[in-house]
Design a protein around this motif. Sequence first.
Motif, PDB file in Angstrom:
ATOM      1  N   ILE A   1       1.345  -2.839  -5.516  1.00 13.40           N
ATOM      2  CA  ILE A   1       1.217  -2.397  -4.124  1.00 13.40           C
ATOM      3  C   ILE A   1       1.231  -3.613  -3.194  1.00 13.40           C
ATOM      4  N   GLN A   2       0.475  -4.636  -3.565  1.00 13.00           N
ATOM      5  CA  GLN A   2       0.394  -5.816  -2.696  1.00 13.00           C
ATOM      6  C   GLN A   2       1.732  -6.544  -2.616  1.00 13.00           C
ATOM      7  N   HIS A   3       2.494  -6.540  -3.708  1.00 14.40           N
ATOM      8  CA  HIS A   3       3.820  -7.173  -3.638  1.00 14.40           C
ATOM      9  C   HIS A   3       4.745  -6.412  -2.685  1.00 14.40           C
TER      10      HIS A   3
ATOM     11  N   ILE B   1       3.075  -8.777   4.959  1.00 16.12           N
ATOM     12  CA  ILE B   1       1.931  -8.689   5.884  1.00 16.12           C
ATOM     13  C   ILE B   1       0.650  -9.261   5.261  1.00 16.12           C
ATOM     14  N   ILE B   2       0.734  -9.713   4.027  1.00 23.56           N
ATOM     15  CA  ILE B   2      -0.450 -10.289   3.369  1.00 23.56           C
ATOM     16  C   ILE B   2      -0.431 -11.806   3.532  1.00 23.56           C
ATOM     17  N   LEU B   3      -1.475 -12.322   4.173  1.00 20.97           N
ATOM     18  CA  LEU B   3      -1.557 -13.770   4.407  1.00 20.97           C
ATOM     19  C   LEU B   3      -2.213 -14.472   3.232  1.00 20.97           C
ATOM     20  N   ALA B   4      -3.206 -13.813   2.640  1.00 22.12           N
ATOM     21  CA  ALA B   4      -3.930 -14.427   1.523  1.00 22.12           C
ATOM     22  C   ALA B   4      -4.766 -13.355   0.845  1.00 22.12           C
TER      23      ALA B   4
ATOM     24  N   ARG C   1      -1.464   1.643   6.118  1.00 21.47           N
ATOM     25  CA  ARG C   1      -0.791   2.233   4.943  1.00 21.47           C
ATOM     26  C   ARG C   1      -1.161   1.442   3.684  1.00 21.47           C
ATOM     27  N   LEU C   2      -1.116   0.120   3.791  1.00 20.46           N
ATOM     28  CA  LEU C   2      -1.506  -0.722   2.650  1.00 20.46           C
ATOM     29  C   LEU C   2      -2.955  -0.425   2.260  1.00 20.46           C
TER      30      LEU C   2
ATOM     31  N   LEU D   1      -4.261   1.137  -1.388  1.00 22.52           N
ATOM     32  CA  LEU D   1      -5.197   0.416  -2.259  1.00 22.52           C
ATOM     33  C   LEU D   1      -6.444   1.268  -2.489  1.00 22.52           C
ATOM     34  N   ARG D   2      -6.948   1.881  -1.408  1.00 23.58           N
ATOM     35  CA  ARG D   2      -8.151   2.718  -1.507  1.00 23.58           C
ATOM     36  C   ARG D   2      -7.933   3.891  -2.457  1.00 23.58           C
ATOM     37  N   ALA D   3      -6.748   4.478  -2.391  1.00 27.38           N
ATOM     38  CA  ALA D   3      -6.462   5.692  -3.162  1.00 27.38           C
ATOM     39  C   ALA D   3      -6.168   5.405  -4.633  1.00 27.38           C
TER      40      ALA D   3
END
Length: 137
Positions: free
Chosen positions: A76-78, A83-86, A112-113, A117-119
């Motif tokens: 998901i993070q990829h 929008i992911i800085l760190a 949405r991200l 992740l929560r789900a």
Amino acid sequence: MKSIVRFSVSLEKQLLQEFDRHTRLEKYPTRSKAVVDLIREKLVRKEWEHGTEVAGTITLVYDHHGSKLMETLTCIQHDFHHIILASQHIHLDHNNCLEVVVVRGVPGEVKRLSDLLRATKGVKFANLSMATTGKIL
Ligand code: NI
């Protein structure tokens, strides 16, 4: 340096007393600082509803033993790498991990991200802290 302006506000005495109580409880040095923070909070909330770029953090707690959990969270993070800085992963104990993902982007995409992740099955806790890039403040 930004110029400072003074303005007056009319309100009910009881409301002001309550506000001053809040100001003291929250350890504000001045009433002005408390008012400024309220205004900024409102503007940041609007930024998350109608803005084009926000910043924030997503905090997750999960048991890393969950089947395919780590793999799913990473995939998901990829998908949202732009929008992911760190991110930081902390091993809380033998089972539990705490992960903080720092994000900056379009509000809808950040939400949405966070939702994805929560789900994810096995995530025990997820929180999106809706902060700001600070540009409008
Ligand atoms: Ni861990």
